[in-house]
Design a protein around this motif. Structure first.
Motif, PDB file in Angstrom:
ATOM      1  N   LEU A  17       0.869  -1.170   0.000  1.00  0.00           N
ATOM      2  CA  LEU A  17       0.000   0.000   0.000  1.00  0.00           C
ATOM      3  C   LEU A  17       0.909   1.224   0.000  1.00  0.00           C
ATOM      4  O   LEU A  17       1.323   1.710   1.045  1.00  0.00           O
ATOM      5  N   PRO A  18       1.266   1.733  -1.204  1.00  0.00           N
ATOM      6  CA  PRO A  18       2.204   2.857  -1.267  1.00  0.00           C
ATOM      7  C   PRO A  18       1.665   4.078  -0.533  1.00  0.00           C
ATOM      8  O   PRO A  18       0.471   4.365  -0.569  1.00  0.00           O
ATOM      9  N   MET A  19       2.574   4.778   0.146  1.00  0.00           N
ATOM     10  CA  MET A  19       2.229   5.963   0.914  1.00  0.00           C
ATOM     11  C   MET A  19       2.978   7.165   0.361  1.00  0.00           C
ATOM     12  O   MET A  19       4.106   7.044  -0.107  1.00  0.00           O
ATOM     13  N   ILE A  29       1.957  15.608   5.938  1.00  0.00           N
ATOM     14  CA  ILE A  29       1.051  14.544   6.351  1.00  0.00           C
ATOM     15  C   ILE A  29       1.260  13.331   5.453  1.00  0.00           C
ATOM     16  O   ILE A  29       1.864  13.432   4.389  1.00  0.00           O
ATOM     17  N   GLU A  30       0.751  12.185   5.893  1.00  0.00           N
ATOM     18  CA  GLU A  30       0.843  10.952   5.124  1.00  0.00           C
ATOM     19  C   GLU A  30      -0.490  10.688   4.422  1.00  0.00           C
ATOM     20  O   GLU A  30      -1.555  10.961   4.974  1.00  0.00           O
ATOM     21  N   ALA A  31      -0.420  10.172   3.195  1.00  0.00           N
ATOM     22  CA  ALA A  31      -1.620   9.837   2.437  1.00  0.00           C
ATOM     23  C   ALA A  31      -1.385   8.554   1.645  1.00  0.00           C
ATOM     24  O   ALA A  31      -0.291   8.337   1.127  1.00  0.00           O
ATOM     25  N   ARG A  32      -2.396   7.719   1.580  1.00  0.00           N
ATOM     26  CA  ARG A  32      -2.300   6.464   0.834  1.00  0.00           C
ATOM     27  C   ARG A  32      -2.494   6.727  -0.662  1.00  0.00           C
ATOM     28  O   ARG A  32      -3.350   7.510  -1.055  1.00  0.00           O
ATOM     29  N   GLY A  50      -7.195  10.586   4.435  1.00  0.00           N
ATOM     30  CA  GLY A  50      -5.930   9.860   4.365  1.00  0.00           C
ATOM     31  C   GLY A  50      -5.626   9.211   3.028  1.00  0.00           C
ATOM     32  O   GLY A  50      -4.632   8.498   2.904  1.00  0.00           O
ATOM     33  N   PHE A  51      -6.459   9.430   2.016  1.00  0.00           N
ATOM     34  CA  PHE A  51      -6.244   8.862   0.687  1.00  0.00           C
ATOM     35  C   PHE A  51      -6.104   9.979  -0.342  1.00  0.00           C
ATOM     36  O   PHE A  51      -6.824  10.975  -0.290  1.00  0.00           O
TER      37      PHE A  51
END
Length: 87
Positions: A17-19, A29-32, A50-51
């Motif tokens: 699941l690349p981030m 921030i982190e996002a998928r 988050g996506f």
């Protein structure tokens, strides 16, 4: 209703699941990347829950950020490299 603010991808971590690490108005921030696995560092994206939900061209992102800044929703763009957000 949700409002998507453009964010710029600054780093990508590959995997099942690349981030993406994105700069959202100076905050990292982190996002998928599940829906846009071909997104690349430097791309502008819209993040929701988050996506990454969409990839934008640079002109569209700049116009959106300018509009949000004129409304006082986000700070005007800053010059210089992005770093951790001190809290």
């Amino acid at each position: 209703m949700c409002v998507g603010i453009p964010a710029k991808i600054t780093a990508i971590t590959a995997g099942l699941l690349p981030m993406a690490q994105v700069d959202l108005n100076g905050e990292l921030i982190e996002a998928r990347l599940a829906y846009f696995p071909d997104a690349q560092v430097g791309d502008y994206v819209l993040v929701q829950n988050g996506f990454v939900m969409d990839v934008l061209d640079e002109q569209s992102a700049a116009e959106s950020l300018a509009a949000f800044a004129s409304l006082g929703v986000v700070a005007p763009p800053q010059a210089g490299p992005v770093g951790p957000n001190p809290r």
